[in-house]
Design a protein around this motif. Structure first.
Motif, PDB file in Angstrom:
ATOM      1  N   ILE A  54       0.965  -1.244  -0.215  1.00  0.00           N
ATOM      2  CA  ILE A  54       0.145  -0.052  -0.072  1.00  0.00           C
ATOM      3  C   ILE A  54       0.739   1.245  -0.012  1.00  0.00           C
ATOM      4  CG2 ILE A  54      -1.809   1.376   1.332  1.00  0.00           C
ATOM      5  CD1 ILE A  54      -3.027  -1.427   2.039  1.00  0.00           C
ATOM      6  N   ILE A  55       1.968   1.175   0.826  1.00  0.00           N
ATOM      7  CA  ILE A  55       2.706   2.510   0.911  1.00  0.00           C
ATOM      8  C   ILE A  55       3.375   2.579  -0.388  1.00  0.00           C
ATOM      9  CG2 ILE A  55       4.940   3.221   1.903  1.00  0.00           C
ATOM     10  CD1 ILE A  55       3.853   2.086   4.764  1.00  0.00           C
ATOM     11  N   LEU A  56       4.061   1.533  -1.379  1.00  0.00           N
ATOM     12  CA  LEU A  56       4.848   1.593  -2.260  1.00  0.00           C
ATOM     13  C   LEU A  56       3.815   2.047  -3.503  1.00  0.00           C
ATOM     14  CD1 LEU A  56       7.488   1.380  -3.553  1.00  0.00           C
ATOM     15  CD2 LEU A  56       6.902  -1.130  -4.057  1.00  0.00           C
ATOM     16  N   THR A  57       2.520   1.594  -3.472  1.00  0.00           N
ATOM     17  CA  THR A  57       1.737   1.859  -4.443  1.00  0.00           C
ATOM     18  C   THR A  57       1.343   3.505  -4.170  1.00  0.00           C
ATOM     19  OG1 THR A  57       0.498  -0.150  -4.294  1.00  0.00           O
ATOM     20  CG2 THR A  57      -0.841   1.396  -5.016  1.00  0.00           C
ATOM     21  N   THR A  58       1.183   4.101  -3.030  1.00  0.00           N
ATOM     22  CA  THR A  58       0.803   5.224  -2.913  1.00  0.00           C
ATOM     23  C   THR A  58       2.091   6.300  -3.538  1.00  0.00           C
ATOM     24  OG1 THR A  58      -0.460   4.585  -1.129  1.00  0.00           O
ATOM     25  CG2 THR A  58       0.092   7.086  -1.169  1.00  0.00           C
ATOM     26  N   VAL A  59       3.178   5.766  -3.211  1.00  0.00           N
ATOM     27  CA  VAL A  59       4.431   6.566  -3.481  1.00  0.00           C
ATOM     28  C   VAL A  59       4.389   6.728  -5.255  1.00  0.00           C
ATOM     29  CG1 VAL A  59       6.838   6.551  -3.683  1.00  0.00           C
ATOM     30  CG2 VAL A  59       5.870   6.244  -1.580  1.00  0.00           C
ATOM     31  N   VAL A  60       4.239   5.563  -5.916  1.00  0.00           N
ATOM     32  CA  VAL A  60       4.284   5.361  -7.137  1.00  0.00           C
ATOM     33  C   VAL A  60       3.075   6.137  -7.886  1.00  0.00           C
ATOM     34  CG1 VAL A  60       4.149   3.890  -9.431  1.00  0.00           C
ATOM     35  CG2 VAL A  60       5.525   3.150  -7.161  1.00  0.00           C
ATOM     36  N   THR A  61       1.986   6.016  -7.062  1.00  0.00           N
ATOM     37  CA  THR A  61       0.706   6.820  -7.865  1.00  0.00           C
ATOM     38  C   THR A  61       1.136   8.333  -7.577  1.00  0.00           C
ATOM     39  OG1 THR A  61      -0.607   5.041  -7.233  1.00  0.00           O
ATOM     40  CG2 THR A  61      -1.851   7.207  -7.539  1.00  0.00           C
ATOM     41  N   CYS A  62       1.449   8.673  -6.693  1.00  0.00           N
ATOM     42  CA  CYS A  62       1.767  10.192  -6.290  1.00  0.00           C
ATOM     43  C   CYS A  62       2.771  10.701  -7.352  1.00  0.00           C
ATOM     44  CB  CYS A  62       2.237  10.424  -4.935  1.00  0.00           C
ATOM     45  SG  CYS A  62       1.178  10.577  -3.585  1.00  0.00           S
ATOM     46  N   THR A  63       3.882   9.961  -7.630  1.00  0.00           N
ATOM     47  CA  THR A  63       4.757  10.394  -8.703  1.00  0.00           C
ATOM     48  C   THR A  63       4.096  10.492 -10.186  1.00  0.00           C
ATOM     49  OG1 THR A  63       6.442   9.217  -7.338  1.00  0.00           O
ATOM     50  CG2 THR A  63       7.094   9.816  -9.767  1.00  0.00           C
ATOM     51  N   LEU A  64       3.354   9.484 -10.552  1.00  0.00           N
ATOM     52  CA  LEU A  64       2.815   9.438 -11.688  1.00  0.00           C
ATOM     53  C   LEU A  64       1.445  10.542 -11.780  1.00  0.00           C
ATOM     54  CD1 LEU A  64       2.318   5.591 -12.398  1.00  0.00           C
ATOM     55  CD2 LEU A  64       3.931   7.361 -13.692  1.00  0.00           C
ATOM     56  N   PHE A  65       1.077  10.673 -10.812  1.00  0.00           N
ATOM     57  CA  PHE A  65      -0.190  11.826 -10.602  1.00  0.00           C
ATOM     58  C   PHE A  65       0.226  13.198 -10.807  1.00  0.00           C
ATOM     59  CE2 PHE A  65      -3.134  14.703  -8.653  1.00  0.00           C
ATOM     60  CZ  PHE A  65      -4.300  14.487  -9.680  1.00  0.00           C
ATOM     61  N   ALA A  66       1.587  13.333 -10.395  1.00  0.00           N
ATOM     62  CA  ALA A  66       2.130  14.785 -10.471  1.00  0.00           C
ATOM     63  C   ALA A  66       2.729  14.874 -11.658  1.00  0.00           C
ATOM     64  CB  ALA A  66       3.457  14.804  -9.487  1.00  0.00           C
ATOM     65  N   ALA A  67       3.138  14.021 -12.529  1.00  0.00           N
ATOM     66  CA  ALA A  67       3.392  14.010 -14.008  1.00  0.00           C
ATOM     67  C   ALA A  67       2.124  14.293 -14.707  1.00  0.00           C
ATOM     68  CB  ALA A  67       4.147  12.691 -14.427  1.00  0.00           C
ATOM     69  N   TYR A  68       1.135  13.507 -14.416  1.00  0.00           N
ATOM     70  CA  TYR A  68      -0.031  13.709 -15.332  1.00  0.00           C
ATOM     71  C   TYR A  68      -0.728  15.140 -15.052  1.00  0.00           C
ATOM     72  CZ  TYR A  68      -5.256  13.520 -15.751  1.00  0.00           C
ATOM     73  OH  TYR A  68      -6.366  14.154 -16.259  1.00  0.00           O
ATOM     74  N   TYR A  69      -0.690  15.714 -13.613  1.00  0.00           N
ATOM     75  CA  TYR A  69      -1.098  17.007 -13.459  1.00  0.00           C
ATOM     76  C   TYR A  69      -0.269  17.841 -14.180  1.00  0.00           C
ATOM     77  CZ  TYR A  69      -2.925  20.829 -10.536  1.00  0.00           C
ATOM     78  OH  TYR A  69      -3.531  21.963 -10.391  1.00  0.00           O
TER      79      TYR A  69
END
Length: 96
Positions: A54-69
């Motif tokens: 869950i922690i690793l998923t959140t870190v990866v998602t935050c990184t990809l979402f920042a790039a998307y944003y």
């Protein structure tokens, strides 16, 4: 981009990435370990380590979402990619 839209995109990305990350780090099954817990499948992981996933998923998602944003806020779109733009004469009249 509204807050509700951003949260919806983040949640969908998180959920997809969660299922992509689940198999990583699973060493062996309960059957391979020789200790099958009654009531569970023998193919279930011996130690799931869900908090780590869950922690690793959140870190990866935050990184990809920042790039998307960033890409969305910068105005970058599919029209900016050269090989996705059709040639200007591709919509010419047939036979003319």
């Amino acid at each position: 981009m509204s807050v509700a839209f951003s949260l919806a995109i983040f949640f969908m990305m998180w959920w997809i990435i969660l299922f992509a990350m689940l198999p990583f780090g699973m060493r062996r099954t309960q059957e391979e370990a020789g200790e099958v817990i009654p009531g569970s499948e023998a193919s279930a992981p011996e130690r799931p380590r869900m908090l780590r996933v869950i922690i690793l998923t959140t870190v990866v998602t935050c990184t990809l979402f920042a790039a998307y944003y960033y890409l969305r806020a910068s105005g970058f779109g599919l029209d900016d990619i050269p090989f996705l733009t059709p040639p200007s004469d591709s919509y010419a009249k047939p036979g003319g």
